[in-house]
Design a protein around this motif. Structure first.
Motif, PDB file in Angstrom:
ATOM      1  N   ARG A  25      51.695  29.129  40.367  1.00 16.32           N
ATOM      2  CA  ARG A  25      51.192  27.923  40.619  1.00 16.32           C
ATOM      3  C   ARG A  25      52.128  26.941  41.345  1.00 16.32           C
ATOM      4  NH1 ARG A  25      48.497  28.166  35.520  1.00 16.32           N
ATOM      5  NH2 ARG A  25      50.231  27.057  34.595  1.00 16.32           N
ATOM      6  N   ALA A  29      52.016  25.460  45.072  1.00 17.78           N
ATOM      7  CA  ALA A  29      52.081  24.063  45.546  1.00 17.78           C
ATOM      8  C   ALA A  29      53.303  23.873  46.163  1.00 17.78           C
ATOM      9  CB  ALA A  29      52.741  23.437  43.911  1.00 17.78           C
ATOM     10  N   THR A  96      61.673  19.315  48.080  1.00 22.99           N
ATOM     11  CA  THR A  96      61.306  18.086  47.098  1.00 22.99           C
ATOM     12  C   THR A  96      61.960  17.031  47.328  1.00 22.99           C
ATOM     13  OG1 THR A  96      60.814  20.056  45.501  1.00 22.99           O
ATOM     14  CG2 THR A  96      60.870  17.791  44.699  1.00 22.99           C
ATOM     15  N   ALA A 146      50.944  13.528  47.825  1.00 21.56           N
ATOM     16  CA  ALA A 146      50.244  14.124  46.433  1.00 21.56           C
ATOM     17  C   ALA A 146      50.769  15.617  46.603  1.00 21.56           C
ATOM     18  CB  ALA A 146      48.775  13.925  47.238  1.00 21.56           C
ATOM     19  N   ALA A 147      50.903  16.287  47.497  1.00 22.26           N
ATOM     20  CA  ALA A 147      51.551  17.723  47.385  1.00 22.26           C
ATOM     21  C   ALA A 147      52.896  17.818  46.681  1.00 22.26           C
ATOM     22  CB  ALA A 147      51.604  18.516  48.766  1.00 22.26           C
ATOM     23  N   ARG A 149      54.135  15.734  44.476  1.00 24.51           N
ATOM     24  CA  ARG A 149      53.834  15.405  43.040  1.00 24.51           C
ATOM     25  C   ARG A 149      53.345  16.819  42.359  1.00 24.51           C
ATOM     26  NH1 ARG A 149      51.348  11.089  43.976  1.00 24.51           N
ATOM     27  NH2 ARG A 149      49.313  11.842  43.952  1.00 24.51           N
ATOM     28  N   ARG A 150      52.099  17.486  43.058  1.00 24.06           N
ATOM     29  CA  ARG A 150      51.664  18.632  42.195  1.00 24.06           C
ATOM     30  C   ARG A 150      53.020  19.630  42.318  1.00 24.06           C
ATOM     31  NH1 ARG A 150      47.311  17.271  45.643  1.00 24.06           N
ATOM     32  NH2 ARG A 150      47.814  18.359  47.314  1.00 24.06           N
ATOM     33  N   LEU A 151      53.835  19.810  43.234  1.00 22.85           N
ATOM     34  CA  LEU A 151      54.787  20.719  43.042  1.00 22.85           C
ATOM     35  C   LEU A 151      55.870  20.121  42.031  1.00 22.85           C
ATOM     36  CD1 LEU A 151      57.039  22.854  44.147  1.00 22.85           C
ATOM     37  CD2 LEU A 151      57.782  21.208  45.993  1.00 22.85           C
ATOM     38  N   HIS A 152      56.221  18.798  41.919  1.00 21.08           N
ATOM     39  CA  HIS A 152      57.290  18.298  40.976  1.00 21.08           C
ATOM     40  C   HIS A 152      56.367  18.743  39.526  1.00 21.08           C
ATOM     41  CE1 HIS A 152      59.448  15.729  38.275  1.00 21.08           C
ATOM     42  NE2 HIS A 152      60.225  15.529  39.508  1.00 21.08           N
ATOM     43  N   ASP A 153      55.371  18.520  39.335  1.00 23.83           N
ATOM     44  CA  ASP A 153      54.654  18.806  38.003  1.00 23.83           C
ATOM     45  C   ASP A 153      54.394  20.383  37.705  1.00 23.83           C
ATOM     46  OD1 ASP A 153      54.032  16.145  37.855  1.00 23.83           O
ATOM     47  OD2 ASP A 153      52.077  16.099  38.456  1.00 23.83           O
ATOM     48  N   ALA A 154      54.242  21.247  38.764  1.00 27.58           N
ATOM     49  CA  ALA A 154      54.326  22.557  38.618  1.00 27.58           C
ATOM     50  C   ALA A 154      55.471  23.191  38.234  1.00 27.58           C
ATOM     51  CB  ALA A 154      53.507  23.317  39.775  1.00 27.58           C
TER      52      ALA A 154
END
Length: 321
Positions: A25, A29, A96, A146-147, A149-154
């Motif tokens: 994931r 991401a 990032t 948005a992408a 943020r998803r990378l950071h969370d993943a």
């Protein structure tokens, strides 16, 4: 952020497709963010080229006397696009960190556009053109954030090393089609049929029978041939292959693919294809990877559709359906 340390492992010794779900994931991401940056770069190059080549007509359209200003803006957009494209292929930590700056620059463009329009410096036609460009730029900036943020969370969910260079990118495809896994598996694992459906292939054939460790040979439309080896065989559900890079004709240094069939409901299954690709260092590998992500969706959609058509054509009790 965790999961961003460097790795010295050889790309040939790492099976990215068998990684834990959290790692996959995170890589997916990162790939999504890279692709959004590539779209931004392409848009910047397109608008910049138009401004440079058609500086005079655009100045007339905008009701401006300063043709040089339009062309200067075009040159700036080309340079910006080059920087964005370079960032899209950077290490994940760099990606990032700096992608937020690209979004800020996009929002700065939007603010500048609003100011120019409010001051009435442009003709009506020019205002419409700049409004459209500003809307696209603002949308790109938001999509990138948005992408990111998803990378950071993943990335925070995995301790895997994600900072290899060039980066490994993941492309996935899933679709529910008619047929049970038992009915579809012979079709999905038919390599000759796969070559018929994949637009870039001319032929694919077994060098050894299907099963753990099988080998197959693939030939593209230009007549170039390479071999692939099975790295995972889960009868009736999934098989993975790794490309022999020594005879691979494209500018990639690692290519792994996975083909999967899982039950969806009583009469349909979810077919999936997952690819992990790592470009060779340099501009050729980066450009090829970007083009690959553009071509994957229609090609994989065609393959899945072909599998479903093949299943429907199989006779049942002597009657085709």
């Amino acid at each position: 952020m965790t999961g961003m340390r460097s790795t010295m492992k050889s790309t040939r010794s790492v099976n990215y497709l068998e990684a834990p779900a959290a790692e996959l994931r995170a890589r997916q991401a990162a790939t999504a963010l890279r692709n959004r940056l590539r779209v931004n770069a392409a848009f910047s190059w397109a608008t910049g080229t138009i401004a440079l080549v058609l500086g005079g007509p655009l100045a007339d359209l905008f009701d401006l006397d300063e043709v040089w200003l339009v062309r200067l803006l075009g040159g700036g957009l080309l340079a910006f696009g080059l920087g964005v494209f370079a960032l899209s292929g950077a290490r994940t930590t760099v990606l990032t960190t700096w992608s937020a700056g690209i979004s800020l620059a996009d929002f700065g463009w939007v603010v500048g556009t609003v100011v120019v329009l409010a001051l009435g410096w442009l003709s009506t036609a020019g205002a419409v053109v700049m409004s459209v460009v500003g809307a696209v730029v603002g949308g790109l900036g938001s999509a990138q954030l948005a992408a990111r943020r998803r990378l950071h969370d993943a990335a925070d969910d995995t301790t895997a090393a994600l900072d290899e260079f060039p980066p490994v990118e993941i492309h996935t495809f899933q679709r529910a089609i008619g047929g049970t896994p038992a009915q579809l598996w012979p079709i999905v694992s038919d390599h000759s049929r796969y070559a018929e459906l994949a637009l870039n292939l001319k032929a694919a054939e077994n060098l050894t029978p299907n099963g753990p460790g099988f080998e197959r040979s693939c030939t593209d439309r230009a007549g170039r041939t390479w071999s692939e080896t099975c790295t995972l065989w889960d009868q009736g559900r999934r098989f993975d292959v790794s490309v022999n890079i020594d005879d691979y004709p494209y500018p990639l240094q690692s290519v792994q693919g996975s083909w999967r069939v899982d039950p969806h409901d009583e009469t349909t299954s979810t077919v999936g294809m997952v690819f992990a690709i790592q470009p060779k260092p340099g501009i050729t590998g980066r450009l090829f990877t970007a083009v690959t992500h553009v071509l994957f969706p229609p090609i994989l959609k065609r393959i899945a559709k072909g599998w479903e058509v093949a299943h429907r054509s199989v006779p049942t009790d002597g009657v085709g359906r």
